[in-house]
Design a protein around this motif. Sequence first.
Motif, PDB file in Angstrom:
ATOM      1  N   ALA A 163       7.865  17.176   2.591  1.00  7.19           N
ATOM      2  CA  ALA A 163       7.187  16.914   2.368  1.00  7.19           C
ATOM      3  C   ALA A 163       6.710  14.934   3.301  1.00  7.19           C
ATOM      4  N   PRO A 164       6.168  14.576   3.811  1.00  7.28           N
ATOM      5  CA  PRO A 164       6.472  13.372   4.648  1.00  7.28           C
ATOM      6  C   PRO A 164       6.082  12.328   3.218  1.00  7.28           C
ATOM      7  N   SER A 165       7.139  10.992   3.670  1.00  3.59           N
ATOM      8  CA  SER A 165       7.294  10.298   2.607  1.00  3.59           C
ATOM      9  C   SER A 165       6.081   9.665   2.901  1.00  3.59           C
ATOM     10  N   LYS A 166       5.776   9.566   1.879  1.00  2.00           N
ATOM     11  CA  LYS A 166       4.303   8.959   1.497  1.00  2.00           C
ATOM     12  C   LYS A 166       5.038   6.760   1.692  1.00  2.00           C
ATOM     13  N   ASP A 167       3.628   5.931   1.991  1.00  2.83           N
ATOM     14  CA  ASP A 167       4.225   4.360   1.946  1.00  2.83           C
ATOM     15  C   ASP A 167       4.120   4.280   0.811  1.00  2.83           C
ATOM     16  N   VAL A 168       5.183   3.201   0.299  1.00  3.12           N
ATOM     17  CA  VAL A 168       4.975   2.564  -0.573  1.00  3.12           C
ATOM     18  C   VAL A 168       3.787   1.616  -0.273  1.00  3.12           C
ATOM     19  N   PRO A 169       3.069   0.984  -1.787  1.00  4.99           N
ATOM     20  CA  PRO A 169       1.645   0.171  -1.393  1.00  4.99           C
ATOM     21  C   PRO A 169       2.762  -1.088  -1.643  1.00  4.99           C
ATOM     22  N   LYS A 170       2.414  -1.908  -0.969  1.00  2.00           N
ATOM     23  CA  LYS A 170       2.228  -3.577  -0.640  1.00  2.00           C
ATOM     24  C   LYS A 170       1.720  -4.532  -1.102  1.00  2.00           C
ATOM     25  N   PRO A 171       2.214  -5.296  -2.007  1.00  2.66           N
ATOM     26  CA  PRO A 171       1.286  -5.910  -2.152  1.00  2.66           C
ATOM     27  C   PRO A 171       0.190  -6.717  -1.148  1.00  2.66           C
ATOM     28  N   GLU A 172      -1.208  -6.896  -1.131  1.00  2.00           N
ATOM     29  CA  GLU A 172      -2.078  -7.659  -0.215  1.00  2.00           C
ATOM     30  C   GLU A 172      -2.343  -8.509  -0.710  1.00  2.00           C
ATOM     31  N   GLU A 173      -3.354  -9.366  -0.019  1.00  2.00           N
ATOM     32  CA  GLU A 173      -4.283 -10.911  -0.265  1.00  2.00           C
ATOM     33  C   GLU A 173      -4.816 -10.511  -1.473  1.00  2.00           C
ATOM     34  N   GLY A 174      -4.454 -11.389  -2.930  1.00  5.97           N
ATOM     35  CA  GLY A 174      -4.619 -10.949  -4.148  1.00  5.97           C
ATOM     36  C   GLY A 174      -4.216  -9.973  -4.768  1.00  5.97           C
ATOM     37  N   GLU A 175      -3.318  -9.604  -4.771  1.00  2.90           N
ATOM     38  CA  GLU A 175      -2.973  -8.566  -5.388  1.00  2.90           C
ATOM     39  C   GLU A 175      -1.087  -8.807  -5.777  1.00  2.90           C
ATOM     40  N   VAL A 176      -1.007  -8.508  -7.135  1.00  2.00           N
ATOM     41  CA  VAL A 176       0.641  -9.384  -7.600  1.00  2.00           C
ATOM     42  C   VAL A 176       1.645  -7.944  -7.594  1.00  2.00           C
ATOM     43  N   ASP A 232      17.012  -9.490  -8.517  1.00  2.00           N
ATOM     44  CA  ASP A 232      16.964 -10.065  -9.584  1.00  2.00           C
ATOM     45  C   ASP A 232      16.215 -10.440 -10.380  1.00  2.00           C
ATOM     46  N   VAL A 233      14.932 -10.765  -9.231  1.00  2.00           N
ATOM     47  CA  VAL A 233      13.386 -10.784  -9.478  1.00  2.00           C
ATOM     48  C   VAL A 233      12.744 -10.102 -10.746  1.00  2.00           C
ATOM     49  N   ILE A 234      12.894  -8.737 -10.421  1.00  2.00           N
ATOM     50  CA  ILE A 234      12.814  -7.802 -11.575  1.00  2.00           C
ATOM     51  C   ILE A 234      13.155  -7.928 -13.260  1.00  2.00           C
ATOM     52  N   ASP A 235      14.890  -7.765 -12.761  1.00  2.00           N
ATOM     53  CA  ASP A 235      15.497  -7.263 -13.932  1.00  2.00           C
ATOM     54  C   ASP A 235      15.099  -9.025 -14.839  1.00  2.00           C
ATOM     55  N   GLN A 236      14.803 -10.115 -14.369  1.00  3.11           N
ATOM     56  CA  GLN A 236      14.345 -11.507 -15.038  1.00  3.11           C
ATOM     57  C   GLN A 236      12.904 -11.289 -15.450  1.00  3.11           C
ATOM     58  N   ILE A 280      10.557   1.364  -6.398  1.00  5.90           N
ATOM     59  CA  ILE A 280      10.600   0.211  -7.183  1.00  5.90           C
ATOM     60  C   ILE A 280      12.260  -0.092  -5.581  1.00  5.90           C
ATOM     61  N   ARG A 281      13.231   1.193  -5.137  1.00  7.65           N
ATOM     62  CA  ARG A 281      13.746   1.010  -4.620  1.00  7.65           C
ATOM     63  C   ARG A 281      13.978   0.495  -2.891  1.00  7.65           C
ATOM     64  N   LYS A 282      13.196   1.139  -2.286  1.00  8.80           N
ATOM     65  CA  LYS A 282      12.491   1.238  -1.092  1.00  8.80           C
ATOM     66  C   LYS A 282      11.493  -0.192  -0.825  1.00  8.80           C
ATOM     67  N   LEU A 283      10.546  -1.039  -2.051  1.00  8.20           N
ATOM     68  CA  LEU A 283      10.528  -1.959  -2.224  1.00  8.20           C
ATOM     69  C   LEU A 283      12.055  -3.166  -1.955  1.00  8.20           C
ATOM     70  N   ILE A 284      12.735  -3.254  -2.097  1.00  3.09           N
ATOM     71  CA  ILE A 284      14.102  -3.723  -2.639  1.00  3.09           C
ATOM     72  C   ILE A 284      14.327  -3.822  -1.184  1.00  3.09           C
ATOM     73  N   GLU A 285      15.038  -2.382  -0.678  1.00  3.04           N
ATOM     74  CA  GLU A 285      15.409  -2.128   0.790  1.00  3.04           C
ATOM     75  C   GLU A 285      14.435  -3.224   2.062  1.00  3.04           C
ATOM     76  N   GLU A 286      13.522  -3.226   1.341  1.00  3.21           N
ATOM     77  CA  GLU A 286      12.178  -3.421   2.689  1.00  3.21           C
ATOM     78  C   GLU A 286      11.981  -5.372   1.665  1.00  3.21           C
ATOM     79  N   LYS A 287      13.220  -5.772   1.334  1.00  9.54           N
ATOM     80  CA  LYS A 287      13.051  -7.024   0.974  1.00  9.54           C
ATOM     81  C   LYS A 287      11.506  -7.109   0.356  1.00  9.54           C
ATOM     82  N   VAL A 288      10.994  -7.030  -0.555  1.00 12.65           N
ATOM     83  CA  VAL A 288      10.096  -7.491  -0.250  1.00 12.65           C
ATOM     84  C   VAL A 288       9.685  -7.998  -1.640  1.00 12.65           C
ATOM     85  N   ILE A 289      11.164  -7.497  -2.503  1.00 10.09           N
ATOM     86  CA  ILE A 289      11.133  -8.266  -4.013  1.00 10.09           C
ATOM     87  C   ILE A 289      12.418  -7.779  -4.110  1.00 10.09           C
TER      88      ILE A 289
END
Length: 108
Positions: free
Chosen positions: A10-23, A101-105, A89-98
């Motif tokens: 199955a094609p890997s779906k894109d992980v939604p990243k925060p856009e303007e107005g999202e956190v 340490d911040v998630i653990d905190q 979450i792992r993909k976001l960490i690999e792509e340096k979006v988050i």
Amino acid sequence: MPKKDRTDQAPSKDVPKPEEGEVICVVKKMLGAEHIIIACLDGKERTARIPGRMRKKTWIKEGDVVLAAPWDFQPTKADIVYRYMNDEIRKLIEEKVISRDVIDQLRG
């Protein structure tokens, strides 16, 4: 009858990243009636609500990482847009979006 070709994954779906107005936030406490308290990356704690389209399909619990959209007219409240799974979450960490340490905190 030959077996199905299982090489097509199955094609890997894109992980939604925060856009303007999202956190990106972490769920701190479940309040009931589809309301939760979230700790956001911008340093604020907000009361968020789970919209109807997610209520029965996506189960959210304390410690989950979610994408939230703060309200324009009331910045202490937000709507949950998406719940991240562990592999996302792992993909976001690999792509340096988050950072991990911040998630653990935020999870405390």
